[in-house]
Scaffold this motif. Structure first.
Motif, PDB file in Angstrom:
ATOM      1  N   MET A   1      46.334  37.121  47.262  1.00 45.84           N
ATOM      2  CA  MET A   1      45.054  36.688  46.727  1.00 45.84           C
ATOM      3  C   MET A   1      44.428  35.682  47.685  1.00 45.84           C
ATOM      4  SD  MET A   1      44.715  37.912  43.543  1.00 45.84           S
ATOM      5  CE  MET A   1      44.866  37.373  41.881  1.00 45.84           C
ATOM      6  N   ILE A   2      43.114  35.764  47.800  1.00 44.68           N
ATOM      7  CA  ILE A   2      42.385  34.784  48.604  1.00 44.68           C
ATOM      8  C   ILE A   2      41.405  34.057  47.684  1.00 44.68           C
ATOM      9  CG2 ILE A   2      42.638  35.974  50.802  1.00 44.68           C
ATOM     10  CD1 ILE A   2      39.760  37.034  50.445  1.00 44.68           C
ATOM     11  N   GLU A   3      41.130  32.804  48.021  1.00 45.15           N
ATOM     12  CA  GLU A   3      40.189  32.021  47.222  1.00 45.15           C
ATOM     13  C   GLU A   3      38.823  32.085  47.874  1.00 45.15           C
ATOM     14  OE1 GLU A   3      39.385  27.485  45.693  1.00 45.15           O
ATOM     15  OE2 GLU A   3      41.457  28.167  45.899  1.00 45.15           O
ATOM     16  N   LEU A   4      37.825  32.483  47.080  1.00 45.92           N
ATOM     17  CA  LEU A   4      36.442  32.564  47.532  1.00 45.92           C
ATOM     18  C   LEU A   4      35.566  31.766  46.577  1.00 45.92           C
ATOM     19  CD1 LEU A   4      36.383  36.389  48.324  1.00 45.92           C
ATOM     20  CD2 LEU A   4      36.593  34.515  49.957  1.00 45.92           C
ATOM     21  N   ILE A   5      34.301  31.571  46.969  1.00 39.04           N
ATOM     22  CA  ILE A   5      33.366  30.791  46.160  1.00 39.04           C
ATOM     23  C   ILE A   5      32.183  31.673  45.749  1.00 39.04           C
ATOM     24  CG2 ILE A   5      31.889  28.731  46.066  1.00 39.04           C
ATOM     25  CD1 ILE A   5      34.843  28.060  46.501  1.00 39.04           C
ATOM     26  N   ARG A   6      31.953  31.798  44.442  1.00 37.33           N
ATOM     27  CA  ARG A   6      30.795  32.552  43.951  1.00 37.33           C
ATOM     28  C   ARG A   6      29.513  31.801  44.320  1.00 37.33           C
ATOM     29  NH1 ARG A   6      32.452  36.572  40.510  1.00 37.33           N
ATOM     30  NH2 ARG A   6      34.488  36.269  39.523  1.00 37.33           N
ATOM     31  N   LEU A   7      28.381  32.475  44.229  1.00 36.88           N
ATOM     32  CA  LEU A   7      27.098  31.838  44.551  1.00 36.88           C
ATOM     33  C   LEU A   7      26.821  30.629  43.660  1.00 36.88           C
ATOM     34  CD1 LEU A   7      24.681  34.811  45.297  1.00 36.88           C
ATOM     35  CD2 LEU A   7      25.837  33.285  46.904  1.00 36.88           C
TER      36      LEU A   7
ATOM     37  N   GLY B   1      28.928  28.455  42.864  1.00 37.52           N
ATOM     38  CA  GLY B   1      29.816  27.375  43.248  1.00 37.52           C
ATOM     39  C   GLY B   1      31.210  27.444  42.637  1.00 37.52           C
ATOM     40  N   GLN B   2      31.443  28.408  41.773  1.00 42.83           N
ATOM     41  CA  GLN B   2      32.737  28.532  41.113  1.00 42.83           C
ATOM     42  C   GLN B   2      33.748  29.254  42.007  1.00 42.83           C
ATOM     43  OE1 GLN B   2      33.712  27.279  38.069  1.00 42.83           O
ATOM     44  NE2 GLN B   2      31.744  26.218  38.219  1.00 42.83           N
ATOM     45  N   PRO B   3      34.906  28.643  42.246  1.00 40.93           N
ATOM     46  CA  PRO B   3      35.950  29.313  43.029  1.00 40.93           C
ATOM     47  C   PRO B   3      36.637  30.390  42.181  1.00 40.93           C
ATOM     48  CG  PRO B   3      36.719  27.177  42.319  1.00 40.93           C
ATOM     49  CD  PRO B   3      35.294  27.295  41.858  1.00 40.93           C
ATOM     50  N   PHE B   4      37.136  31.420  42.853  1.00 36.35           N
ATOM     51  CA  PHE B   4      37.911  32.453  42.173  1.00 36.35           C
ATOM     52  C   PHE B   4      38.880  33.070  43.165  1.00 36.35           C
ATOM     53  CE2 PHE B   4      34.608  34.836  44.182  1.00 36.35           C
ATOM     54  CZ  PHE B   4      35.107  36.105  44.406  1.00 36.35           C
ATOM     55  N   LEU B   5      39.892  33.739  42.650  1.00 34.67           N
ATOM     56  CA  LEU B   5      40.881  34.408  43.484  1.00 34.67           C
ATOM     57  C   LEU B   5      40.604  35.905  43.467  1.00 34.67           C
ATOM     58  CD1 LEU B   5      44.104  32.532  42.345  1.00 34.67           C
ATOM     59  CD2 LEU B   5      42.787  32.172  44.440  1.00 34.67           C
ATOM     60  N   LEU B   6      40.723  36.529  44.635  1.00 36.17           N
ATOM     61  CA  LEU B   6      40.467  37.963  44.758  1.00 36.17           C
ATOM     62  C   LEU B   6      41.668  38.636  45.399  1.00 36.17           C
ATOM     63  CD1 LEU B   6      38.464  40.354  44.570  1.00 36.17           C
ATOM     64  CD2 LEU B   6      37.688  39.730  46.862  1.00 36.17           C
ATOM     65  N   ASN B   7      42.108  39.716  44.799  1.00 34.11           N
ATOM     66  CA  ASN B   7      43.198  40.518  45.344  1.00 34.11           C
ATOM     67  C   ASN B   7      42.641  41.303  46.539  1.00 34.11           C
ATOM     68  OD1 ASN B   7      45.104  42.498  45.922  1.00 34.11           O
ATOM     69  ND2 ASN B   7      45.615  42.857  43.779  1.00 34.11           N
TER      70      ASN B   7
ATOM     71  N   THR C   1      32.440  44.787  48.297  1.00 37.03           N
ATOM     72  CA  THR C   1      32.521  45.958  47.428  1.00 37.03           C
ATOM     73  C   THR C   1      33.995  46.266  47.205  1.00 37.03           C
ATOM     74  OG1 THR C   1      30.463  46.829  48.356  1.00 37.03           O
ATOM     75  CG2 THR C   1      31.847  48.370  47.117  1.00 37.03           C
ATOM     76  N   LEU C   2      34.378  46.364  45.936  1.00 34.31           N
ATOM     77  CA  LEU C   2      35.757  46.673  45.592  1.00 34.31           C
ATOM     78  C   LEU C   2      35.945  48.187  45.492  1.00 34.31           C
ATOM     79  CD1 LEU C   2      36.299  43.973  42.808  1.00 34.31           C
ATOM     80  CD2 LEU C   2      36.671  43.776  45.276  1.00 34.31           C
ATOM     81  N   VAL C   3      37.175  48.634  45.506  1.00 38.58           N
ATOM     82  CA  VAL C   3      37.446  50.068  45.427  1.00 38.58           C
ATOM     83  C   VAL C   3      36.913  50.677  44.128  1.00 38.58           C
ATOM     84  CG1 VAL C   3      39.411  50.058  47.002  1.00 38.58           C
ATOM     85  CG2 VAL C   3      39.794  49.662  44.585  1.00 38.58           C
ATOM     86  N   SER C   4      36.724  49.868  43.109  1.00 38.66           N
ATOM     87  CA  SER C   4      36.164  50.331  41.832  1.00 38.66           C
ATOM     88  C   SER C   4      34.651  50.525  41.897  1.00 38.66           C
ATOM     89  CB  SER C   4      36.481  49.320  40.734  1.00 38.66           C
ATOM     90  OG  SER C   4      35.790  48.101  40.979  1.00 38.66           O
ATOM     91  N   GLY C   5      34.031  50.027  42.992  1.00 39.48           N
ATOM     92  CA  GLY C   5      32.576  50.088  43.122  1.00 39.48           C
ATOM     93  C   GLY C   5      31.893  48.792  42.728  1.00 39.48           C
ATOM     94  N   LYS C   6      32.617  47.890  42.080  1.00 39.24           N
ATOM     95  CA  LYS C   6      32.052  46.600  41.689  1.00 39.24           C
ATOM     96  C   LYS C   6      31.714  45.802  42.937  1.00 39.24           C
ATOM     97  CE  LYS C   6      33.020  42.371  39.141  1.00 39.24           C
ATOM     98  NZ  LYS C   6      33.957  41.640  38.272  1.00 39.24           N
ATOM     99  N   LYS C   7      30.580  45.083  42.901  1.00 42.16           N
ATOM    100  CA  LYS C   7      30.153  44.254  44.019  1.00 42.16           C
ATOM    101  C   LYS C   7      30.212  42.787  43.609  1.00 42.16           C
ATOM    102  CE  LYS C   7      27.150  47.709  46.080  1.00 42.16           C
ATOM    103  NZ  LYS C   7      27.849  47.957  47.302  1.00 42.16           N
ATOM    104  N   ILE C   8      30.683  41.955  44.529  1.00 35.87           N
ATOM    105  CA  ILE C   8      30.772  40.513  44.304  1.00 35.87           C
ATOM    106  C   ILE C   8      30.079  39.826  45.468  1.00 35.87           C
ATOM    107  CG2 ILE C   8      32.313  38.543  44.018  1.00 35.87           C
ATOM    108  CD1 ILE C   8      34.490  40.540  43.157  1.00 35.87           C
ATOM    109  N   VAL C   9      29.127  38.949  45.159  1.00 35.76           N
ATOM    110  CA  VAL C   9      28.414  38.189  46.190  1.00 35.76           C
ATOM    111  C   VAL C   9      29.016  36.794  46.234  1.00 35.76           C
ATOM    112  CG1 VAL C   9      26.162  37.385  46.998  1.00 35.76           C
ATOM    113  CG2 VAL C   9      26.336  39.541  45.730  1.00 35.76           C
ATOM    114  N   VAL C  10      29.354  36.338  47.449  1.00 36.59           N
ATOM    115  CA  VAL C  10      30.023  35.049  47.609  1.00 36.59           C
ATOM    116  C   VAL C  10      29.311  34.173  48.631  1.00 36.59           C
ATOM    117  CG1 VAL C  10      32.279  35.959  46.927  1.00 36.59           C
ATOM    118  CG2 VAL C  10      31.627  35.961  49.336  1.00 36.59           C
ATOM    119  N   ARG C  11      29.601  32.868  48.572  1.00 38.03           N
ATOM    120  CA  ARG C  11      29.045  31.915  49.536  1.00 38.03           C
ATOM    121  C   ARG C  11      29.738  31.989  50.890  1.00 38.03           C
ATOM    122  NH1 ARG C  11      28.095  26.104  46.545  1.00 38.03           N
ATOM    123  NH2 ARG C  11      26.483  26.808  45.109  1.00 38.03           N
ATOM    124  N   ASN C  12      31.000  32.369  50.896  1.00 38.97           N
ATOM    125  CA  ASN C  12      31.780  32.428  52.136  1.00 38.97           C
ATOM    126  C   ASN C  12      31.122  33.402  53.107  1.00 38.97           C
ATOM    127  OD1 ASN C  12      33.511  32.359  49.551  1.00 38.97           O
ATOM    128  ND2 ASN C  12      34.779  31.280  51.039  1.00 38.97           N
TER     129      ASN C  12
END
Length: 70
Positions: free
Chosen positions: A1-7, A9-15, A31-42
């Motif tokens: 898991m890696i720690e990233l920051i959502r837009l 400002g909330q940190p979260f862990l991503l597999n 873009t995850l293999v499921s098709g879900k998209k996550i936008v991050v500050r990193n």
């Protein structure tokens, strides 16, 4: 898991095994293999470094040392 920051400002862990691709629009969009998209500050370079460190830590990327003269 890696720690990233959502837009927001909330940190979260991503597999990292769930990541299909990462793009910059200009914000980094994962873009995850499921098709879900996550936008991050990193930025993409930071995410790439975190992914490579994680893969190395769990043994999916080996350290390659070139031998002189070969």
């Amino acid at each position: 898991m890696i720690e990233l920051i959502r837009l927001n400002g909330q940190p979260f862990l991503l597999n990292v095994m769930l990541i299909e691709q990462i793009e910059a629009f200009p914000d980094a969009t994962i873009t995850l293999v499921s098709g879900k998209k996550i936008v991050v500050r990193n930025d993409m370079k930071e995410i790439k470094l975190l992914i490579n460190q994680q893969f190395s830590q769990i043994g999916l990327i080996g350290i390659h040392n070139e031998v002189e003269g070969s």
